[in-house]
Design a protein around this motif. Structure first.
Motif, PDB file in Angstrom:
ATOM      1  N   THR A 171       0.827  -1.206   0.000  1.00 36.59           N
ATOM      2  CA  THR A 171       0.000   0.000   0.000  1.00 36.59           C
ATOM      3  C   THR A 171       0.861   1.255   0.000  1.00 36.59           C
ATOM      4  O   THR A 171       0.594   2.219  -0.724  1.00 36.59           O
ATOM      5  N   ALA A 172       1.928   1.227   0.805  1.00 38.85           N
ATOM      6  CA  ALA A 172       2.837   2.373   0.852  1.00 38.85           C
ATOM      7  C   ALA A 172       3.423   2.658  -0.529  1.00 38.85           C
ATOM      8  O   ALA A 172       3.518   3.814  -0.950  1.00 38.85           O
ATOM      9  N   ARG A 173       3.803   1.595  -1.235  1.00 42.55           N
ATOM     10  CA  ARG A 173       4.377   1.793  -2.569  1.00 42.55           C
ATOM     11  C   ARG A 173       3.350   2.406  -3.515  1.00 42.55           C
ATOM     12  O   ARG A 173       3.683   3.255  -4.356  1.00 42.55           O
ATOM     13  N   ARG A 174       2.092   2.018  -3.401  1.00 48.14           N
ATOM     14  CA  ARG A 174       1.052   2.584  -4.278  1.00 48.14           C
ATOM     15  C   ARG A 174       0.911   4.089  -4.048  1.00 48.14           C
ATOM     16  O   ARG A 174       0.793   4.864  -5.004  1.00 48.14           O
ATOM     17  N   TYR A 175       0.914   4.494  -2.796  1.00 43.98           N
ATOM     18  CA  TYR A 175       0.827   5.931  -2.508  1.00 43.98           C
ATOM     19  C   TYR A 175       2.071   6.663  -3.007  1.00 43.98           C
ATOM     20  O   TYR A 175       1.979   7.764  -3.565  1.00 43.98           O
ATOM     21  N   LEU A 176       3.234   6.070  -2.812  1.00 39.76           N
ATOM     22  CA  LEU A 176       4.476   6.709  -3.251  1.00 39.76           C
ATOM     23  C   LEU A 176       4.515   6.845  -4.770  1.00 39.76           C
ATOM     24  O   LEU A 176       4.919   7.881  -5.297  1.00 39.76           O
ATOM     25  N   GLU A 177       4.079   5.819  -5.471  1.00 44.74           N
ATOM     26  CA  GLU A 177       4.069   5.882  -6.930  1.00 44.74           C
ATOM     27  C   GLU A 177       3.045   6.910  -7.417  1.00 44.74           C
ATOM     28  O   GLU A 177       3.258   7.585  -8.434  1.00 44.74           O
ATOM     29  N   HIS A 178       1.940   7.042  -6.678  1.00 45.31           N
ATOM     30  CA  HIS A 178       0.959   8.076  -7.026  1.00 45.31           C
ATOM     31  C   HIS A 178       1.586   9.462  -6.912  1.00 45.31           C
ATOM     32  O   HIS A 178       1.379  10.323  -7.783  1.00 45.31           O
ATOM     33  N   LEU A 179       2.376   9.697  -5.871  1.00 39.73           N
ATOM     34  CA  LEU A 179       3.045  10.990  -5.699  1.00 39.73           C
ATOM     35  C   LEU A 179       4.087  11.213  -6.786  1.00 39.73           C
ATOM     36  O   LEU A 179       4.278  12.339  -7.246  1.00 39.73           O
ATOM     37  N   VAL A 180       4.772  10.156  -7.202  1.00 44.04           N
ATOM     38  CA  VAL A 180       5.733  10.271  -8.306  1.00 44.04           C
ATOM     39  C   VAL A 180       5.006  10.672  -9.582  1.00 44.04           C
ATOM     40  O   VAL A 180       5.430  11.576 -10.315  1.00 44.04           O
ATOM     41  N   ASP A 181       3.893  10.007  -9.869  1.00 42.68           N
ATOM     42  CA  ASP A 181       3.126  10.306 -11.082  1.00 42.68           C
ATOM     43  C   ASP A 181       2.619  11.749 -11.074  1.00 42.68           C
ATOM     44  O   ASP A 181       2.486  12.384 -12.126  1.00 42.68           O
ATOM     45  N   ALA A 182       2.338  12.277  -9.876  1.00 42.51           N
ATOM     46  CA  ALA A 182       1.824  13.645  -9.750  1.00 42.51           C
ATOM     47  C   ALA A 182       2.937  14.682  -9.737  1.00 42.51           C
ATOM     48  O   ALA A 182       2.674  15.886  -9.660  1.00 42.51           O
ATOM     49  N   GLY A 183       4.194  14.238  -9.813  1.00 43.34           N
ATOM     50  CA  GLY A 183       5.312  15.170  -9.789  1.00 43.34           C
ATOM     51  C   GLY A 183       5.673  15.665  -8.411  1.00 43.34           C
ATOM     52  O   GLY A 183       6.470  16.594  -8.257  1.00 43.34           O
ATOM     53  N   ARG A 184       5.113  15.046  -7.356  1.00 42.62           N
ATOM     54  CA  ARG A 184       5.361  15.488  -5.986  1.00 42.62           C
ATOM     55  C   ARG A 184       6.516  14.729  -5.332  1.00 42.62           C
ATOM     56  O   ARG A 184       7.008  15.141  -4.278  1.00 42.62           O
ATOM     57  N   ALA A 185       6.908  13.601  -5.899  1.00 38.02           N
ATOM     58  CA  ALA A 185       7.991  12.800  -5.323  1.00 38.02           C
ATOM     59  C   ALA A 185       8.876  12.271  -6.442  1.00 38.02           C
ATOM     60  O   ALA A 185       8.462  12.195  -7.602  1.00 38.02           O
ATOM     61  N   ALA A 186      10.100  11.937  -6.081  1.00 34.84           N
ATOM     62  CA  ALA A 186      11.051  11.334  -7.021  1.00 34.84           C
ATOM     63  C   ALA A 186      11.597  10.068  -6.380  1.00 34.84           C
ATOM     64  O   ALA A 186      11.639   9.941  -5.150  1.00 34.84           O
ATOM     65  N   ARG A 187      12.020   9.144  -7.196  1.00 39.65           N
ATOM     66  CA  ARG A 187      12.556   7.889  -6.654  1.00 39.65           C
ATOM     67  C   ARG A 187      13.935   7.627  -7.238  1.00 39.65           C
ATOM     68  O   ARG A 187      14.241   8.029  -8.358  1.00 39.65           O
ATOM     69  N   ARG A 188      14.750   6.918  -6.474  1.00 39.09           N
ATOM     70  CA  ARG A 188      16.077   6.503  -6.932  1.00 39.09           C
ATOM     71  C   ARG A 188      16.390   5.152  -6.305  1.00 39.09           C
ATOM     72  O   ARG A 188      15.917   4.832  -5.201  1.00 39.09           O
ATOM     73  N   PRO A 189      17.177   4.324  -7.000  1.00 44.32           N
ATOM     74  CA  PRO A 189      17.522   3.010  -6.441  1.00 44.32           C
ATOM     75  C   PRO A 189      18.551   3.133  -5.321  1.00 44.32           C
ATOM     76  O   PRO A 189      19.427   3.998  -5.359  1.00 44.32           O
ATOM     77  N   LEU A 190      18.415   2.288  -4.324  1.00 42.84           N
ATOM     78  CA  LEU A 190      19.361   2.225  -3.213  1.00 42.84           C
ATOM     79  C   LEU A 190      20.226   0.994  -3.409  1.00 42.84           C
ATOM     80  O   LEU A 190      19.771  -0.136  -3.260  1.00 42.84           O
ATOM     81  N   TYR A 191      21.487   1.212  -3.788  1.00 39.31           N
ATOM     82  CA  TYR A 191      22.402   0.103  -4.055  1.00 39.31           C
ATOM     83  C   TYR A 191      23.168  -0.280  -2.796  1.00 39.31           C
ATOM     84  O   TYR A 191      23.013   0.327  -1.741  1.00 39.31           O
ATOM     85  N   GLY A 192      24.015  -1.300  -2.918  1.00 34.73           N
ATOM     86  CA  GLY A 192      24.853  -1.703  -1.806  1.00 34.73           C
ATOM     87  C   GLY A 192      24.245  -2.797  -0.962  1.00 34.73           C
ATOM     88  O   GLY A 192      24.673  -3.027   0.169  1.00 34.73           O
ATOM     89  N   GLN A 193      23.228  -3.479  -1.490  1.00 38.23           N
ATOM     90  CA  GLN A 193      22.636  -4.586  -0.746  1.00 38.23           C
ATOM     91  C   GLN A 193      22.423  -5.751  -1.707  1.00 38.23           C
ATOM     92  O   GLN A 193      22.426  -5.600  -2.919  1.00 38.23           O
ATOM     93  N   VAL A 194      22.252  -6.923  -1.147  1.00 40.55           N
ATOM     94  CA  VAL A 194      22.094  -8.132  -1.948  1.00 40.55           C
ATOM     95  C   VAL A 194      20.717  -8.129  -2.605  1.00 40.55           C
ATOM     96  O   VAL A 194      19.722  -7.727  -1.995  1.00 40.55           O
ATOM     97  N   GLY A 195      20.656  -8.585  -3.873  1.00 39.32           N
ATOM     98  CA  GLY A 195      19.389  -8.646  -4.569  1.00 39.32           C
ATOM     99  C   GLY A 195      19.066  -7.346  -5.292  1.00 39.32           C
ATOM    100  O   GLY A 195      19.920  -6.481  -5.486  1.00 39.32           O
ATOM    101  N   ARG A 196      17.814  -7.232  -5.667  1.00 33.35           N
ATOM    102  CA  ARG A 196      17.384  -6.036  -6.398  1.00 33.35           C
ATOM    103  C   ARG A 196      17.489  -4.800  -5.507  1.00 33.35           C
ATOM    104  O   ARG A 196      17.162  -4.846  -4.326  1.00 33.35           O
TER     105      ARG A 196
END
Length: 230
Positions: free
Chosen positions: A193-218
């Motif tokens: 659910t949290a991801r859905r809200y965050l992606e909604h904010l990204v789509d609205a131009g209110r938030a940006a996302r970036r990958p967090l590296y340095g851990q195992v897996g995706r």
């Protein structure tokens, strides 16, 4: 070009140079509008208005030398009659009421997208084009209704306005950003659910996302609030 086809002349008054350039660009992308200048202080705005015809001020209320409403008041007293669209992060309704008497026809809350400003400008153009004598109450009501923003679009299915406000407030208070898992724990919702809200904010131009590296897996995604001015 006839008088009726003359573009609406806009003066951008914004102390943040990056934001000022963005607002000038936004204005230039809306048919029927032209940015005739930009000012970073109230004093600079007055100098431009004394030599340049302006129909509309896109006015930041928090200028370094004067509050925007004080500037609007002094301009009215000095014989300047340009309308005002106020740009601000302030949500004080007392300020909104005061602005009505000073020619503030619209408020745009920061941060905003081009689509939001375009909607306000298009509505102002409809209001600005109204001329002559109204045939009755209905025509007066239609002219004033042009300035009103439409009913907010419904949220995507499964999202609620109260939870969106909590998510927004939490993200705004996290300068380093949050992952979906971190947001979920703070707000008390599931990670999905949290991801859905965050992606909604990204789509609205209110938030940006970036990958967090340095851990195992995706790599996990970190979301941060996009701050546009104050």
């Amino acid at each position: 070009m006839t008088d009726e086809e003359q573009p609406i002349r806009v003066l951008v008054v914004e102390d943040d140079p990056v934001a000022a350039d963005a607002h000038v660009m936004y204005v230039g992308r809306v048919p029927g509008f032209v940015a005739v200048g930009k000012a970073h202080t109230g004093a600079e705005a007055r100098r431009i208005l004394d030599r340049t015809p302006v129909d509309l001020l896109l006015l930041d209320l928090h200028l370094p030398d004067v509050h925007g409403l004080q500037l609007a008041r002094s301009l009215r007293a000095g014989g300047h009659h340009a309308d005002v669209i106020a740009v601000t992060s302030a949500r004080d309704l007392a300020v909104v009421r005061e602005g009505v008497s000073l020619g503030v026809v619209q408020y745009v809350l920061k941060p905003f997208t081009f689509a939001t400003l375009r909607d306000r400008l298009v509505r102002y153009a409809e209001f600005h084009a109204a001329a002559g004598e109204a045939s009755g109450q209905d025509e007066v009501d239609r002219a004033l209704a042009a300035l009103r923003a439409p009913t907010p679009a419904a949220l995507p299915k499964g999202l609620s306005a109260p939870t969106l406000r909590r998510v927004t407030d939490t993200l705004r208070e996290a300068p380093d950003g949050l992952t979906a898992a971190g947001l979920a724990e703070t707000v008390g919702i599931s990670r999905i659910t949290a991801r859905r809200y965050l992606e909604h904010l990204v789509d609205a131009g209110r938030a940006a996302r970036r990958p967090l590296y340095g851990q195992v897996g995706r790599p996990e995604l970190v979301y941060r609030w996009v701050r546009q001015g104050r």
